[in-house]
Design an enzyme around this catalytic site. Structure first.
Site, PDB file in Angstrom:
ATOM      1  N   TRP A  30       0.834  -1.206   0.000  1.00 44.42           N
ATOM      2  CA  TRP A  30       0.000   0.000   0.000  1.00 44.42           C
ATOM      3  C   TRP A  30       0.865   1.250   0.000  1.00 44.42           C
ATOM      4  CZ3 TRP A  30      -0.376   4.211   3.177  1.00 44.42           C
ATOM      5  CH2 TRP A  30      -1.491   5.042   3.008  1.00 44.42           C
ATOM      6  N   HIS A  31       1.994   1.192   0.712  1.00 41.59           N
ATOM      7  CA  HIS A  31       2.833   2.377   0.852  1.00 41.59           C
ATOM      8  C   HIS A  31       3.540   2.760  -0.436  1.00 41.59           C
ATOM      9  CE1 HIS A  31       2.238   1.966   5.203  1.00 41.59           C
ATOM     10  NE2 HIS A  31       2.627   3.222   5.273  1.00 41.59           N
ATOM     11  N   GLY A  32       3.804   1.826  -1.299  1.00 38.44           N
ATOM     12  CA  GLY A  32       4.488   2.224  -2.528  1.00 38.44           C
ATOM     13  C   GLY A  32       4.770   1.058  -3.443  1.00 38.44           C
TER      14      GLY A  32
ATOM     15  N   PHE B  74       1.998   8.421  -1.592  1.00 40.43           N
ATOM     16  CA  PHE B  74       1.301   7.163  -1.393  1.00 40.43           C
ATOM     17  C   PHE B  74      -0.178   7.272  -1.674  1.00 40.43           C
ATOM     18  CE2 PHE B  74       4.731   6.870   2.016  1.00 40.43           C
ATOM     19  CZ  PHE B  74       5.656   6.370   1.115  1.00 40.43           C
TER      20      PHE B  74
END
Length: 456
Positions: free
Chosen positions: A291-293, A456
């Site tokens: 999800w973060h990257g 993000f």
């Protein structure tokens, strides 16, 4: 990360899909359909909402990641892969508003919330500007009802909100943007540094990302408070955590609780056998990393935290037994301090992967992390990492101020204390803090000081 008027179509599409799915699920909840038939219908609507929204998110956020990964894999196999020439930009805030909208769909499906039938109010919930681009990821059960309340001017709320905005500015402009200079100097060119320089840059990044993201969250929460709305708390002194489980109750609370309620619990949570509990933890943190990257560094970062928590779960019974046998006082300051330092150390180690530009850089930094060059910590070379002597000392002093405020907030709200002081003293504190930010804020740097979580 990019914003373009054309990308408003994406948030509008997400809003329409989740709004309609909520209305349709609500109709099933209110109907007299057979339970099983109703459940099947609701699952279809939820599936349409999930698949369509996640497809948009995956295309815009992970297209190049998948394309590059397939290219690397085919190269390893001796095959050729024609990489895409599409110019796809990541729309700002897409991960945040997508999760917020999907949370609404799931809440209606679970009958935790009546569907919002006013499209304008629901659209405001998805696109509420203070927290649109970087959270907190609000719950529909908390924020949606507030849009139907009559708002009146409340000077105490406004004062509290402005103080929180000021505190957010301090974290971002004075601490995070100053630390970013040294962190970027080292992490963007790691082969020129070693040992203590990596340790210093990693510790500074731990505070940079805290102040950058917590600073934005506080400004968002404060702005909403000025307007008369309450947003959920997103950070709660995370570096005072004594273990990893506590850390994730204090760090990015809106995301960690989102994963807990909408992924971890549906997988079985901790109500299943131990092997499945560990599997659930691993899945949640792998997804959290992704999800973060769109980079393997974020996946490894998430996996590391999953491993940390699993190991912590495994050794906890042994630790408790040892503490009982040795009669260790767990309320002792030294005991708590040791565990806070230990937790900070393992969290900071994982931050290496989060900050490194690629996996190769991360492993290079780890390999050279403990090279014995401690003399550089006390020499003039320390001030050749992007920050001069004055800025370096200001960074350290500001971090100490942050930690002192966090320490005091264990028992008392600093905002409440300031607001209740004698008028001249109160305004002296306000003005001193404002001038401290104006004078010692880090401005005019060639480094672009965008918020980290905007990507993000």
């Amino acid at each position: 990360m990019c914003w373009s008027p054309s990308y408003a179509i994406l948030i509008f599409t997400s809003t329409v899909i989740t709004y309609l799915s909520g209305v349709l699920i609500g109709k099933v909840n209110e109907s007299e359909l057979d339970f099983e038939k109703g459940k099947k219908k609701k699952k279809v609507y939820v599936a349409i909402s999930l698949i369509s929204n996640l497809s948009i998110l995956f295309f815009f956020k992970y297209f190049y990641f998948i394309d590059d990964s397939l290219g690397d894999l085919t190269n390893l196999l001796g095959l050729t892969w024609q990489k895409s020439e599409y110019n796809i930009l990541l729309p700002v805030g897409i991960s945040f508003y997508t999760f917020q909208a999907l949370g609404y769909t799931i809440d209606v499906y679970r009958n935790n919330l009546k569907p919002e039938k006013h499209f304008g109010i629901y659209a405001l919930f998805v696109s509420f500007f203070p927290q649109l681009v970087a959270g907190p990821i609000e719950r529909s059960t908390h924020l949606l009802p507030q849009f139907r309340e009559t708002k009146k001017i409340n000077w105490e709320r406004i004062k509290g909100g402005l103080l929180l905005i000021l505190w957010g500015f301090f974290q971002k402009v004075v601490i995070a943007d100053r630390l970013a200079v040294l962190v970027n100097t080292v992490y963007n060119d790691p082969t020129n540094y070693e040992g203590v320089q990596f340790l210093l840059a990693t510790v500074f990044f731990a505070f940079q990302i805290l102040c950058d993201f917590s600073g934005y969250s506080d400004m968002a929460i404060g702005t909403a408070q000025v307007l008369g709305y309450d947003l959920m708390k997103n950070f709660d002194r995370p570096y005072f955590s004594k273990n990893l489980r506590e850390f994730w109750r204090r760090w990015h609370i809106s995301l960690s609780t989102w994963f807990r309620d909408y992924l971890y619990f549906p997988l079985g949570g901790n109500k299943v056998n131990k092997i499945k509990v560990y599997r659930n933890i691993a899945i949640v943190f792998l997804v959290s990393g992704l999800w973060h990257g769109a980079n393997w560094t974020f996946v490894i970062w998430g996996a590391l935290h999953g491993v940390y928590l699993i190991v912590e779960e495994l050794i906890q019974p042994i630790s408790n037994r040892l503490y009982n046998i040795t009669k260790v006082d767990r309320n002792n300051f030294s005991f708590k301090f040791f565990h806070c330092v230990k937790t900070f150390a393992v969290v900071s180690f994982a931050w290496i992967f989060f900050r490194a530009n690629n996996v190769g850089d991360a492993f290079y930094i780890i390999e050279n992390l403990f090279v014995q060059n401690w003399s550089k910590l006390f020499g003039t070379e320390l001030f050749s990492l992007g920050l001069d002597k004055e800025d370096f000392h200001l960074a350290v002093i500001s971090i100490l101020i942050l930690l002192l405020v966090h320490w005091v907030q264990r028992k008392n709200s600093v905002r409440s204390w300031v607001k209740n002081q004698w008028l001249p003293l109160r305004w002296s504190v306000y003005l001193c803090f404002i001038f401290y930010i104006i004078i010692f804020g880090y401005y005019g740097s060639s480094e672009k000081a965008q918020f980290i979580y905007f990507q993000f």
